[in-house]
Design an enzyme around this catalytic site. Sequence first.
Site, PDB file in Angstrom:
ATOM      1  CG  ASP A   1      17.626 -30.554  23.296  1.00 27.51           C
ATOM      2  OD1 ASP A   1      17.579 -31.781  23.474  1.00 27.51           O
ATOM      3  OD2 ASP A   1      17.172 -29.718  24.100  1.00 27.51           O
TER       4      ASP A   1
ATOM      5  CG  ASN B   1       5.883 -33.838  27.477  1.00 29.35           C
ATOM      6  OD1 ASN B   1       4.922 -33.848  26.713  1.00 29.35           O
ATOM      7  ND2 ASN B   1       7.040 -34.412  27.204  1.00 29.35           N
TER       8      ASN B   1
ATOM      9  CG  ASP C   1       2.917 -37.134  21.803  1.00 23.85           C
ATOM     10  OD1 ASP C   1       4.075 -37.141  22.251  1.00 23.85           O
ATOM     11  OD2 ASP C   1       2.090 -38.042  22.026  1.00 23.85           O
TER      12      ASP C   1
ATOM     13  CG  ASP D   1      13.849 -32.621  23.751  1.00 23.64           C
ATOM     14  OD1 ASP D   1      14.770 -33.444  23.790  1.00 23.64           O
ATOM     15  OD2 ASP D   1      13.765 -31.652  24.536  1.00 23.64           O
TER      16      ASP D   1
END
Length: 323
Positions: free
Chosen positions: A202, A210, A219, A245
């Site tokens: 993770d 973001n 991205d 993620d």
Amino acid sequence: MQLPDQPSDELHRLATLRAYNILDTLPEERFDRLTRLARRLFNVPIALVSLVDMNRQWFKSCQGLEVQETPRDISFCGHAILGNEIMEVPDAQEDLRFHDNPLVTGEPNIRFYAGCPLVVTDGVKLGTLCLIDTVPRHLTEEDRQLLTDLACMAEQEISAMQLATMDALTQISNRRGFEALAQHALGVCQRLGLPASLLFFDMNEFKAINDNLGHAEGDRALRDFARLIQCSLRNSDVVGRLGGDEFAVLLTNASAEETQHALARLEGKVGEHNQRDGRGYPLRYSVGQIDYNGRDPVEIGRLLAEADALMYAQKRGQRPSQR
């Protein structure tokens, strides 16, 4: 009879074949249409889309044969995937590789064979589109071009299937593709008594990337992390993005110590990336590891849940092993 050699990229080839999740699937009209067309255009009794697995050739589409697969060691297609061009056998009874092959001396009594390799990502050859006749014959140049064109159509259909199991952003398996491929790999490990390790990743502080830098940068971070995982591992290991993620890796025939070496390689490559990238944020991650002994039947879903729990325990505890 000569047994087919293995391609130099055999482990990668088999991993790619299984990643497409096409083996042992039901017949599909888009492939059957191609083999019907090939049989009609070339006036042959048998046309196949054949995929060369570890110990067998399996027919995704089969016109003119009643069987769904045959052993790889007697297959013509096992020879055809060793080259880049159409493999043509004008008369199998006159060919030293095949004259006493049971597919020649018995059903389906092969005399003529022509197989065009089906090539996908990185030049990997999964199998062939092939023609079979019970009498000797030769392909003309026009025939060879036509067979090549039909093989390209088969390649396009295979690629279309992959889209359902591939993550479009990172170009690695999505959850569906990963679970199917990893379950198959675990089955192989169990049959051969080989150990395996599952890693559940993770990305830490991904939401901040973001929120602060925008989804395009998020991205990019996901693509970078997927690339770093891939280049830290063997090309036979199964890698997937499970969603958001979260990523997972199944290392087959790997002891716990070997898995730790792989994690150390990843840590080093991520550290190098963070030092040279200079994009205003580091890539960081937490990871949970579950080891499989190679003896007991196991479901990939259970391993993922256990590794996920370990990963979150690490993340909550802020342990030093958190990258």
